[in-house]
Design an enzyme around this catalytic site. Structure first.
Site, PDB file in Angstrom:
ATOM      1  N   ASP A 184       0.866  -1.173   0.000  1.00  0.00           N
ATOM      2  CA  ASP A 184       0.000   0.000   0.000  1.00  0.00           C
ATOM      3  C   ASP A 184       0.911   1.234   0.000  1.00  0.00           C
ATOM      4  O   ASP A 184       1.913   1.274   0.723  1.00  0.00           O
ATOM      5  CB  ASP A 184      -0.906   0.014   1.232  1.00  0.00           C
ATOM      6  CG  ASP A 184      -1.814   1.224   1.272  1.00  0.00           C
ATOM      7  OD1 ASP A 184      -2.929   1.140   0.751  1.00  0.00           O
ATOM      8  OD2 ASP A 184      -1.395   2.257   1.832  1.00  0.00           O
ATOM      9  N   ASN A 192      -2.823  12.612  -4.484  1.00  0.00           N
ATOM     10  CA  ASN A 192      -3.979  12.543  -5.378  1.00  0.00           C
ATOM     11  C   ASN A 192      -4.935  13.705  -5.114  1.00  0.00           C
ATOM     12  O   ASN A 192      -5.438  14.345  -6.044  1.00  0.00           O
ATOM     13  CB  ASN A 192      -4.690  11.206  -5.175  1.00  0.00           C
ATOM     14  CG  ASN A 192      -5.276  10.651  -6.452  1.00  0.00           C
ATOM     15  OD1 ASN A 192      -4.758  10.886  -7.530  1.00  0.00           O
ATOM     16  ND2 ASN A 192      -6.363   9.916  -6.330  1.00  0.00           N
ATOM     17  N   HIS A 197      -6.139  13.575 -10.122  1.00  0.00           N
ATOM     18  CA  HIS A 197      -6.045  12.169 -10.503  1.00  0.00           C
ATOM     19  C   HIS A 197      -5.052  11.924 -11.634  1.00  0.00           C
ATOM     20  O   HIS A 197      -4.518  10.820 -11.750  1.00  0.00           O
ATOM     21  CB  HIS A 197      -7.428  11.649 -10.895  1.00  0.00           C
ATOM     22  CG  HIS A 197      -8.371  11.541  -9.732  1.00  0.00           C
ATOM     23  ND1 HIS A 197      -8.236  10.577  -8.768  1.00  0.00           N
ATOM     24  CD2 HIS A 197      -9.448  12.291  -9.372  1.00  0.00           C
ATOM     25  CE1 HIS A 197      -9.192  10.715  -7.864  1.00  0.00           C
ATOM     26  NE2 HIS A 197      -9.943  11.755  -8.204  1.00  0.00           N
ATOM     27  N   ASP A 201      -2.526   9.046 -11.353  1.00  0.00           N
ATOM     28  CA  ASP A 201      -2.401   7.958 -12.327  1.00  0.00           C
ATOM     29  C   ASP A 201      -0.959   7.797 -12.790  1.00  0.00           C
ATOM     30  O   ASP A 201      -0.468   6.672 -12.974  1.00  0.00           O
ATOM     31  CB  ASP A 201      -3.307   8.222 -13.528  1.00  0.00           C
ATOM     32  CG  ASP A 201      -4.784   8.005 -13.219  1.00  0.00           C
ATOM     33  OD1 ASP A 201      -5.081   7.463 -12.129  1.00  0.00           O
ATOM     34  OD2 ASP A 201      -5.635   8.376 -14.048  1.00  0.00           O
ATOM     35  N   ASP A 227      -4.382   2.316  -4.656  1.00  0.00           N
ATOM     36  CA  ASP A 227      -2.920   2.324  -4.527  1.00  0.00           C
ATOM     37  C   ASP A 227      -2.428   1.036  -3.863  1.00  0.00           C
ATOM     38  O   ASP A 227      -1.381   1.026  -3.216  1.00  0.00           O
ATOM     39  CB  ASP A 227      -2.459   3.543  -3.726  1.00  0.00           C
ATOM     40  CG  ASP A 227      -3.023   3.578  -2.307  1.00  0.00           C
ATOM     41  OD1 ASP A 227      -4.080   2.959  -2.076  1.00  0.00           O
ATOM     42  OD2 ASP A 227      -2.398   4.203  -1.435  1.00  0.00           O
TER      43      ASP A 227
END
Length: 333
Positions: A184, A192, A197, A201, A227
């Site tokens: 994680d 983010n 985003h 990404d 994530d």
């Protein structure tokens, strides 16, 4: 729908024991504009040639010495394995027409040749054959999409579980172990939320590449969503065989990420479970690795943790003071 040019560029094989018939058919095809035509007078060559070239159409004479057309079609069926058998039978015997269709031929042309009939049947068969191939490729692409993450191209959870099961079976047969590492990203949400985003990404794609670069080719790297990632290690023998790669991943993911004019920093926490030490099923191993990930987060992040390590005296990787779990971005020069 296949274009006319696609049809004219299709790969065609003419099979006949008569050189005159082969010459006539080749001339008919060339005059119509077909560009990839080959031929053979030896029926025993048809299957090897088809394996090598995967013809779109085989114009097959049914009456030949040695192997006849029906025997050739039997061999071609084994190659196609339930697929579209691209055979257009050539016969002067009316009684052979139905038998040819029952044997797997898609259509037939009567001898002596009627030019209009030849052109129409060849065109129609190639159109169907190429459409069949397009649909098969589309189906394969859809299957790939169903098994892989759209953003990173990594295996998704559906494929991951199959890969874990395979690793467990191999470990069981070879009396070895396997490891599941649940990752994680520490601080990903802040990046983010702050930068959007698109930046998030880009981070996820860069993380996936670092995971692949830092893993063995035989290991599976997957994205579970968000994530969260997972790495499956097969053919290991001790806990240390998983701890070493985990430390390498923690180090690799803590390196800065350069996106446009920003330097972004984050880290990763990893939970490790070992087969068969911690569990013997896919779901149980994932759940135990998930709990170990929680323990790594609770202990300060930027580290790995495993139940096996705790049983052996708490071998955990502390977060280096100079590498915080996560930072917001700063402009880079």
């Amino acid at each position: 729908m296949p274009s006319r040019q696609d049809i004219l560029n299709a790969k065609i094989l003419v099979v006949d024991d008569s050189p005159d018939n082969i010459e006539l058919m080749e001339e008919i095809l060339r005059e119509e504009g077909y560009t990839c035509v080959s031929s053979t007078m030896l029926p025993e060559q048809v299957c090897p040639l088809h394996r090598e070239h995967n013809y779109d159409l085989i114009l097959l004479d049914l009456q030949m010495p040695g192997l006849n057309g029906f025997q050739v079609m039997k061999g071609l069926k084994e190659i196609e394995q339930g697929g579209y058998l691209p055979v257009l039978a050539l016969t002067a015997q009316p009684s052979f027409k139905i038998a040819a269709l029952e044997a797997g031929a898609r259509d037939f042309i009567s001898k002596p040749f009627d030019l209009l009939e030849v052109h129409k049947r060849i065109h129609n068969m190639l159109e169907v054959r190429l459409l069949y191939k397009e649909l098969a490729q589309y189906s394969k692409a859809q299957q790939e999409l169903a098994l892989h993450d759209a953003l990173t191209g990594l295996p998704n959870r559906r494929l991951l579980e199959d890969r874990i099961e395979t690793a467990l079976q191999h470990a069981n047969r070879s009396h070895a172990k396997a490891a599941v590492m649940y990752l994680d990203l520490d601080g990903f949400k802040a990046i983010n939320d702050t930068y959007g985003h698109a930046y998030g990404d880009d981070i996820l794609k860069m993380v996936s590449q670092r995971l692949l670069s830092s893993s063995r080719k035989e290991d599976t790297v997957a994205r579970l969503g968000g994530d969260e990632f997972m790495v499956v290690l097969g053919d290991i023998h001790t806990l240390a065989d998983a701890q070493g790669p985990a430390a390498k991943l923690v180090e690799a993911l803590s390196e800065p990420y350069f996106i446009n004019d920003l330097t972004l920093r984050l880290s990763t926490s990893i939970g490790i479970s070992i087969y068969p030490d911690d569990a013997e099923t896919v779901d149980a191993l994932i759940n135990i690795a998930d709990y170990a990930l929680y323990e790594a987060k609770r202990a300060g992040k930027n580290r790995f943790c495993s139940p096996a390590a705790n049983r052996q005296g708490g071998a955990k990787m502390p977060a280096p003071a100079e590498k915080p779990a996560a930072e917001l971005a700063v402009p880079h020069r």
